[in-house]
Design an enzyme around this catalytic site. Structure first.
Site, PDB file in Angstrom:
ATOM      1  N   ASP A   1       0.823  -1.218   0.000  1.00 51.91           N
ATOM      2  CA  ASP A   1       0.000   0.000   0.000  1.00 51.91           C
ATOM      3  C   ASP A   1       0.855   1.265   0.000  1.00 51.91           C
ATOM      4  OD1 ASP A   1      -2.450  -1.551   0.296  1.00 51.91           O
ATOM      5  OD2 ASP A   1      -1.844  -1.852   2.369  1.00 51.91           O
TER       6      ASP A   1
ATOM      7  N   HIS B   1      -4.225  -1.374  -6.606  1.00 53.46           N
ATOM      8  CA  HIS B   1      -3.674  -0.097  -7.035  1.00 53.46           C
ATOM      9  C   HIS B   1      -4.827   0.870  -7.265  1.00 53.46           C
ATOM     10  CE1 HIS B   1       0.226  -1.699  -7.280  1.00 53.46           C
ATOM     11  NE2 HIS B   1       0.206  -2.165  -8.499  1.00 53.46           N
TER      12      HIS B   1
END
Length: 457
Positions: free
Chosen positions: A36, A64
């Protein structure tokens, strides 16, 4: 589009140019923390300059988020190069593919009138995720409490290692695939005791998707495809999922993912030789986050942690879970650099620190008052016991989201970046200052009027 906002003229040769990925023959983008970090932002920026964008590991457990003007795209499987019409995208043999999720993401492209025909290719050696794998994941998570996404990733890799998996190549002959599917269902049902589900219904859905895949010639021999691409001097952008601290070998085991997340995984997950990769960029968030269980030495359970979570909108793209937040841990980044030998780093979400009066950075670990050598503890028991050594730096209390040049950053923000560089031993080439494509600073570009102009589109 980024080309309307700024251009960069950079040198066409030399290691310094190769650090930022703009002119590399093959650039790998790898997460340097617990995932992340914002890998998608850099891949999105670079993808339009590359012929091929290839994903080498993981599955729909990754996520994403790419923001283009007022449109947000969330990809769990698709490489970010899908947003660019000239970029061919590949899911390599190291990826585990849940076909319904993949086609749901394709619909995002279709809704935005982005053509994908001929631009998405699947390795015939990539393994398939089905409902039997997600059902097994739910059973295992009840006893293991790892904090997985329950997307069936671990069980798919498990069956791969047991040499009992379903592969994309099996879809070429539906009768063969159906036979293998039903055989595997019986074996996994016996092993993992998950609840029965309607196999006929899933097979019906998979048959529809199989027909699309076969009719569009999406199945390839990835090794041969990559070999020919490299031989013909195609430019290759390699996109990693998850990150170093989630690597099955080098992460905080057992609180890890089930694949090789580091640059070595790019070689095995795509079938490319190590010397083909000419640039490796480590993605580092300006603070640290992680999702799920496991030790997290710099975790903040106070107002500062809440500030980072809220201001950074730290909610998982895949699960919707709030991410745990903490100060930047350079012990982790140095460890990732040892494994991957990054040419450079991108520091993402620096703007989230805008309003903090002071910022702490972890530079060392102690156990029982003794400073550890620069080695990452290999067990969760050891890592859970560490006392973190911090360096405190002043904040800048200035909105940096519209700054385009490193020299225009507040002196405190520049010192923050320079401190990271000196402590890790890797140069920072990119700095993210916001969610949008254009919220990015290219640091230390080399100007040379005789060299080609690089345009970000």
């Amino acid at each position: 589009m980024i080309s309307n906002l700024f251009r960069r003229s950079i040198a066409s040769t030399g290691r310094k140019t190769n650090r930022n990925g703009l002119l590399s023959k093959c650039c790998a983008v790898v997460g340097a923390q617990w995932g992340d970090e914002g890998k998608g932002k850099l891949v999105d920026i670079l993808a339009n300059e590359y012929d091929i964008c290839a994903r080498y590991n993981g599955g729909a457990n990754a996520g994403h988020t790419v923001k283009v003007e007022d449109k947000k795209y969330i990809f769990h499987l698709l490489p970010c190069g899908m947003l660019y019409p000239k970029c061919v995208n590949v899911l390599g043999n190291g990826v585990v593919i849940h076909l319904p999720t993949m086609f749901e993401e394709i619909k995002q492209l279709e809704d935005s009138k982005i053509s994908w025909d001929g631009r998405l290719l699947l390795s015939n050696r990539a393994h398939l995720v089905t409902q039997m794998h997600t059902s097994t994941d739910a059973v295992l998570e009840k006893s293991g409490n790892i904090g997985t996404t329950k997307r069936g990733i671990g069980p798919t890799y498990t069956m791969k290692m047991l040499r009992k998996g379903l592969r994309i190549g099996d879809l070429a002959d539906w009768a063969v695939f159906e036979k293998k599917y039903l055989k595997l269902y019986g074996e996994m049902k016996e092993l993992f005791k998950f609840e029965d589900y309607d196999t006929a219904k899933e097979l019906e859905e998979l048959k529809k998707l199989q027909e699309i895949i076969v009719s569009k010639n999406m199945i390839i021999d990835c090794v041969d495809y990559m070999h020919n691409a490299i031989k013909s001097k195609k430019r290759l952008l390699v996109e990693g999922a998850n990150a170093t601290m989630l690597d099955i070998d080098h992460g905080t085991y057992p609180f890890v993912t089930s694949s090789s997340t580091n640059v070595g995984g790019a070689c095995t997950g795509l079938g490319i030789p190590p010397d083909a990769i000419t640039c490796k960029i480590g993605v580092v968030k300006a603070y640290t986050t992680r999702v799920g269980g496991g030790p997290f030495p710099t975790e903040l359970l106070d107002q500062a942690g809440e500030y980072l979570q809220t201001t950074g909108q730290e909610v998982g793209a895949t699960t919707g879970r709030k991410r745990r937040c903490g100060w930047l841990d350079l012990n982790v980044v140095r460890y990732a650099h040892k494994i991957n030998n990054f040419e450079s780093l991108i520091i993402t979400k620096l703007d989230i620190l805008n309003k903090l009066p002071e910022i702490k950075i972890a530079t060392g670990y102690k156990i029982n008052g003794t400073l550890l050598p620069d080695i990452m503890p290999s067990t969760i028991e050891e890592l859970s016991k560490v006392e973190v050594v911090y360096q405190t730096l002043p904040g800048w209390n200035v909105d940096i989201s519209n700054i385009k040049k490193f020299k225009e950053l507040p002196i405190q923000a520049k010192h923050y970046i320079e401190f990271i560089e000196s402590n890790v031993g890797a140069k920072v080439c990119w700095i993210g200052t916001g969610a949008e494509r254009d919220k990015i600073i290219l640091k230390n570009q080399i100007l040379n009027n005789s060299n080609p102009l690089i345009q970000f589109r």
